[in-house]
Design an enzyme around this catalytic site. Structure first.
Site, PDB file in Angstrom:
ATOM      1  N   ASP A 162      -4.857   2.007   7.471  1.00  0.00           N
ATOM      2  CA  ASP A 162      -4.383   1.772   5.959  1.00  0.00           C
ATOM      3  C   ASP A 162      -3.552   0.300   6.320  1.00  0.00           C
ATOM      4  OD1 ASP A 162      -3.154   2.210   3.511  1.00  0.00           O
ATOM      5  OD2 ASP A 162      -1.371   2.247   4.442  1.00  0.00           O
ATOM      6  N   HIS A 243       2.277   2.094  -1.723  1.00  0.00           N
ATOM      7  CA  HIS A 243       1.837   0.909  -2.665  1.00  0.00           C
ATOM      8  C   HIS A 243       0.819  -0.018  -2.000  1.00  0.00           C
ATOM      9  CE1 HIS A 243       4.491   2.559  -5.277  1.00  0.00           C
ATOM     10  NE2 HIS A 243       5.513   2.689  -4.505  1.00  0.00           N
ATOM     11  N   ARG A 244       0.530   0.070  -0.764  1.00  0.00           N
ATOM     12  CA  ARG A 244      -0.163  -1.106   0.033  1.00  0.00           C
ATOM     13  C   ARG A 244      -1.462  -1.294  -0.848  1.00  0.00           C
ATOM     14  NH1 ARG A 244       0.616   0.489   5.036  1.00  0.00           N
ATOM     15  NH2 ARG A 244       2.196  -1.218   5.502  1.00  0.00           N
ATOM     16  N   ALA A 245      -2.232  -0.143  -1.112  1.00  0.00           N
ATOM     17  CA  ALA A 245      -3.675  -0.475  -1.766  1.00  0.00           C
ATOM     18  C   ALA A 245      -3.350  -1.339  -2.881  1.00  0.00           C
ATOM     19  CB  ALA A 245      -4.038   1.022  -1.995  1.00  0.00           C
TER      20      ALA A 245
END
Length: 307
Positions: A162, A243-245
């Protein structure tokens, strides 16, 4: 542009469009945080990385061996010297050498997880900090992180997957004509490198200029609230953690816009970004194929982009 006869031209590479695009986007915008290239041997992973560095001339490739220790990677502080003189004496590591360059790790899945964490932290922050015995030292570490791996030899933990902004899957070309072209070009390069490289000089120059221009305008690219909302909806519908995506989709879409010479993100940029940002973040069982479900992602993104 000077010609280095022993480096295969980036623009001569056949196929592997996602891999080439992911590498280019990270060179334009190192703040993306790196790319993981997953695939079988003999799919031009290393060739592409070195060819891109040669294309831009200002870049070099710093190799990180999987046997590297933490001190070799981040550097070390001479504690004895600091105690005696009161001055910090820093011995630079590979991260210092990688500043403003490409840090390349082949078989990154075989590297110690802790060191992978350190690399990803430095790539995201653009700074490397070494702390020993209450003494700390920091230096800039803005580099393009490229990790390659063969999934058959083991995978990275989901938490580490991720952390990579982009991930691409590469396989050998399945079209007979493309496979023939790969061999023909390689034989031509080996037979007469100078003539072969000269034949791609114009294409190399044009691509280099496109990348350099994108590097200059990337910070001027704007994104609408509507596009931000689409990215959020996609992540929610795919049940992606954190929220990284969302952030990576937007940052990648902005970089794509800059590469294509535009200062505003279009919905199609988001679709292109999703193909690089989402697949390795999907929840799946250990026996599910890496690309399983991608058609559903593409359908979902297209639906949202057409709203």
């Amino acid at each position: 542009m000077s010609i280095k006869q022993n480096i295969y031209p980036f623009t001569a590479l056949v196929g592997q469009e996602n891999m080439k695009k992911a590498l280019i986007l990270n060179v334009i915008n190192p703040a993306l945080g790196g790319v993981l290239i997953r695939g079988e041997k003999g799919t031009a992973k290393s060739t592409a990385v070195r060819a891109l560095a040669d294309l831009l001339e200002s870049l070099k490739v710093v190799d990180l061996p999987i046997s590297a220790t933490e001190d070799q990677v981040v550097g070390s502080l001479n504690i004895e010297e600091a105690i005696k003189t009161g001055e910090k004496k820093f011995e630079p590591g590979l991260l210092a050498k990688a500043h403003k360059n490409i840090l390349y790790i082949d078989e990154i899945n075989l590297l110690d997880d802790h060191i992978v964490d350190v690399l990803l932290d430095a790539a995201a922050m653009g700074v490397n900090t070494v702390e020993r015995e209450g003494i700390s030292y920091s230096h800039p570490a803005k580099f393009v992180l490229v990790g390659t791996m063969n999934p058959e030899e083991g995978d990275l933990r989901p938490q580490l997957l991720d952390r990579f902004a982009l991930s691409v899957e590469v396989i050998g070309e399945q079209n007979p004509k493309d496979r023939v072209e790969v061999v023909k070009r390689r034989l031509a390069f080996e037979k007469d490198p100078e003539s072969f490289v000269t034949g791609y000089e114009e294409a190399q120059q044009l691509l280099a200029e496109q990348i350099i221009h994108a590097q200059k305008v990337i910070h001027d690219v704007v994104v609408t609230d509507e596009t931000l909302e689409i990215a959020a909806k996609i992540s929610i519908k795919l049940d992606i953690d954190g929220h990284r995506a969302d952030l990576m989709m937007i940052k990648t879409a902005m970089t794509i816009a800059a590469f294509e010479g535009r200062l505003q993100v279009e919905k199609n940029d988001l679709l292109k970004a999703a193909t690089l940002v989402l697949p390795h973040r999907l929840r799946r069982t250990p026996f599910e194929d890496y690309n399983q479900g991608w058609s559903d992602i593409e359908k979902l993104v297209n639906e949202e982009c057409l709203v």
